[in-house]
Design a protein around this motif. Sequence first.
Motif, PDB file in Angstrom:
ATOM      1  N   VAL A 182      34.652  -4.957 -26.242  1.00 27.07           N
ATOM      2  CA  VAL A 182      34.953  -3.097 -26.854  1.00 27.07           C
ATOM      3  C   VAL A 182      34.200  -3.022 -27.931  1.00 27.07           C
ATOM      4  N   GLU A 183      33.582  -3.236 -28.720  1.00 25.82           N
ATOM      5  CA  GLU A 183      32.184  -2.837 -29.527  1.00 25.82           C
ATOM      6  C   GLU A 183      30.886  -2.852 -28.557  1.00 25.82           C
ATOM      7  N   LEU A 184      30.950  -3.957 -28.023  1.00 23.77           N
ATOM      8  CA  LEU A 184      29.873  -4.090 -26.840  1.00 23.77           C
ATOM      9  C   LEU A 184      29.522  -2.956 -26.315  1.00 23.77           C
ATOM     10  N   LYS A 185      30.726  -2.562 -25.195  1.00 25.00           N
ATOM     11  CA  LYS A 185      31.006  -1.789 -24.529  1.00 25.00           C
ATOM     12  C   LYS A 185      29.907  -0.376 -24.712  1.00 25.00           C
ATOM     13  N   THR A 186      30.162   0.221 -26.200  1.00 23.48           N
ATOM     14  CA  THR A 186      29.634   1.213 -26.585  1.00 23.48           C
ATOM     15  C   THR A 186      27.970   1.338 -26.971  1.00 23.48           C
ATOM     16  N   GLN A 187      27.576  -0.203 -27.211  1.00 22.44           N
ATOM     17  CA  GLN A 187      26.592  -0.382 -27.559  1.00 22.44           C
ATOM     18  C   GLN A 187      25.299  -0.214 -26.817  1.00 22.44           C
ATOM     19  N   HIS A 188      24.867   0.537 -27.145  1.00 30.59           N
ATOM     20  CA  HIS A 188      23.505   0.832 -26.087  1.00 30.59           C
ATOM     21  C   HIS A 188      22.461   0.151 -26.293  1.00 30.59           C
ATOM     22  N   CYS A 238      14.333  -6.546 -18.424  1.00 30.80           N
ATOM     23  CA  CYS A 238      12.942  -6.147 -18.020  1.00 30.80           C
ATOM     24  C   CYS A 238      11.924  -5.828 -18.579  1.00 30.80           C
ATOM     25  N   CYS A 239      12.288  -4.496 -18.143  1.00 33.97           N
ATOM     26  CA  CYS A 239      10.758  -3.583 -18.519  1.00 33.97           C
ATOM     27  C   CYS A 239      11.304  -3.317 -20.472  1.00 33.97           C
ATOM     28  N   LYS A 240      12.307  -3.531 -21.260  1.00 32.44           N
ATOM     29  CA  LYS A 240      12.347  -3.481 -22.487  1.00 32.44           C
ATOM     30  C   LYS A 240      12.081  -2.187 -23.303  1.00 32.44           C
ATOM     31  N   VAL A 241      12.448  -0.671 -21.480  1.00 33.25           N
ATOM     32  CA  VAL A 241      12.118   0.048 -22.195  1.00 33.25           C
ATOM     33  C   VAL A 241      13.386   1.345 -21.371  1.00 33.25           C
ATOM     34  N   GLY A 242      14.207   1.108 -20.618  1.00 35.67           N
ATOM     35  CA  GLY A 242      15.356   1.830 -20.301  1.00 35.67           C
ATOM     36  C   GLY A 242      16.480   1.247 -21.422  1.00 35.67           C
TER      37      GLY A 242
END
Length: 175
Positions: free
Chosen positions: A133-139, A144-148
């Motif tokens: 549940v906590e991981l769901k809200t984490q961005h 691959c690109c380490k950007v988005g």
Amino acid sequence: KYVAFLRKEKLADTTVIQSLFEKHWVVYAKRPFAGPKQVIEYLGRYTHKVAISNHRIKNVTNQEVTISYKDYRDGSKTKQLTLKNEEFTRRFSLHILPKRFVRIRHYGILSSNWKRGKLQQLQKELNVLRSSVELKTQHRKCYCCKVGNLVTLHVFGQRGPPKAYLIENTLSSVN
């Protein structure tokens, strides 16, 4: 709650109620075979369901009801059982709780009070990974690109996605 209900509804006399308090009640639970995670998953499948789902009712007549069930003693084979309407109703009604009774309440470390701080502190002290549940809200950053930023849309348990989800996504990818 149970004794209070018996007293209020006058369903048991004083001697019966008193005898309940004379016994020393002990809860004995063996360690789960597959671990606590599987126990929670097992309970989660049954806490908000009715006694029997519609897809298990195979046939209904004026006299009998035929249902499917899993026979765990015979290698988890799916079998059918035909019961008289009265017996089916009797068995089904055993799963109906009295008014104001609930099947499962969160208590102990799963109570609301624990979820607001104490649980996180305990997890930190025990070096427990954060819940899904906590991981769901984490961005998180794209692998691959380490950007988005990655945003979780769905989290499935060990059993995988439900059939309806697979069918829906298969149909939308074909179109």
